[in-house]
Design an enzyme around this catalytic site. Structure first.
Site, mmCIF file in Angstrom:
data_model
loop_
_atom_site.group_PDB
_atom_site.id
_atom_site.type_symbol
_atom_site.label_atom_id
_atom_site.label_comp_id
_atom_site.label_asym_id
_atom_site.label_seq_id
_atom_site.Cartn_x
_atom_site.Cartn_y
_atom_site.Cartn_z
ATOM 1 N N GLN A 97 0.840 -1.198 0.000
ATOM 2 C CA GLN A 97 0.000 0.000 0.000
ATOM 3 C C GLN A 97 0.873 1.244 0.000
ATOM 4 O O GLN A 97 1.252 1.760 1.044
ATOM 5 C CB GLN A 97 -0.943 0.014 1.205
ATOM 6 C CG GLN A 97 -1.928 1.149 1.099
ATOM 7 C CD GLN A 97 -3.029 1.085 2.120
ATOM 8 O OE1 GLN A 97 -3.169 0.123 2.859
ATOM 9 N NE2 GLN A 97 -3.823 2.126 2.171
ATOM 10 N N PHE A 98 1.174 1.733 -1.216
ATOM 11 C CA PHE A 98 2.063 2.888 -1.347
ATOM 12 C C PHE A 98 1.455 4.141 -0.733
ATOM 13 O O PHE A 98 2.172 5.080 -0.378
ATOM 14 C CB PHE A 98 2.446 3.123 -2.807
ATOM 15 C CG PHE A 98 1.384 3.809 -3.629
ATOM 16 C CD1 PHE A 98 1.400 5.188 -3.765
ATOM 17 C CD2 PHE A 98 0.373 3.082 -4.240
ATOM 18 C CE1 PHE A 98 0.421 5.838 -4.516
ATOM 19 C CE2 PHE A 98 -0.598 3.709 -4.993
ATOM 20 C CZ PHE A 98 -0.578 5.087 -5.127
ATOM 21 N N THR A 99 0.139 4.181 -0.559
ATOM 22 C CA THR A 99 -0.495 5.389 -0.021
ATOM 23 C C THR A 99 -0.127 5.653 1.431
ATOM 24 O O THR A 99 -0.379 6.750 1.945
ATOM 25 C CB THR A 99 -2.032 5.334 -0.162
ATOM 26 O OG1 THR A 99 -2.535 4.216 0.559
ATOM 27 C CG2 THR A 99 -2.435 5.246 -1.630
#
Length: 151
Positions: A78-80
């Protein structure tokens, strides 16, 4: 590296209607590699995650790790998690590792997790995923491992 872990009674990840990973009791770990991260940060994050005592013992105290309770580990990229919201209303993700490096470190993290823990399931890197979970507690803990000055 950044992670948000959730103690779950159950969790699963779906991509285009198919289940890519499913666990019962254990940890859902959302994981993000940041610029400057290496295998060293991934190893330190994994070690912390596997030993973190957030499961209840017989006295009802959070005194057991996911390994102590033989729980599952569901790892989802989850790059966010690297979002920077200081500059306005649209998050910036420039702190996240570039996609190729993010994938490499995510896959490294998953491979190491499978070497150290018997039940590891995953999402799918860079996919549009639907994550379903029953948060137990709720217990949700952010973890951040800063790059080592020795690196």
């Amino acid at each position: 590296m950044i992670s948000v872990i959730q103690r779950v009674r159950s969790a699963r990840v779906e991509v285009e209607g198919r289940i890519t990973g499913r666990i019962e009791q254990g940890l859902l770990a959302l994981v993000c590699a940041e610029r400057g991260d290496s295998e060293q940060e991934a190893d330190r994050l994994l070690a912390k995650l596997l030993k973190l005592r957030i499961f209840q013992d017989e006295a009802g105290k959070m005194n057991r790790s996911v390994q102590d309770v033989a729980g599952g580990l569901l790892v989802v990229s989850q790059f966010t998690l690297a979002a920077d919201t200081r500059g306005g209303n649209r998050p910036s993700f420039t702190g996240a590792a570039v996609p190729e490096e993010g994938r490499r470190l995510y896959e490294y993290f998953v491979d190491r997790a499978r070497q150290m823990h018997p039940l590891v399931q995953t999402g799918e890197f860079a996919a549009d995923m639907q994550v379903h979970l029953v948060n137990d507690g709720p217990v949700t803990i952010p973890l951040r491992i800063e790059p080592s000055a020795l690196a």
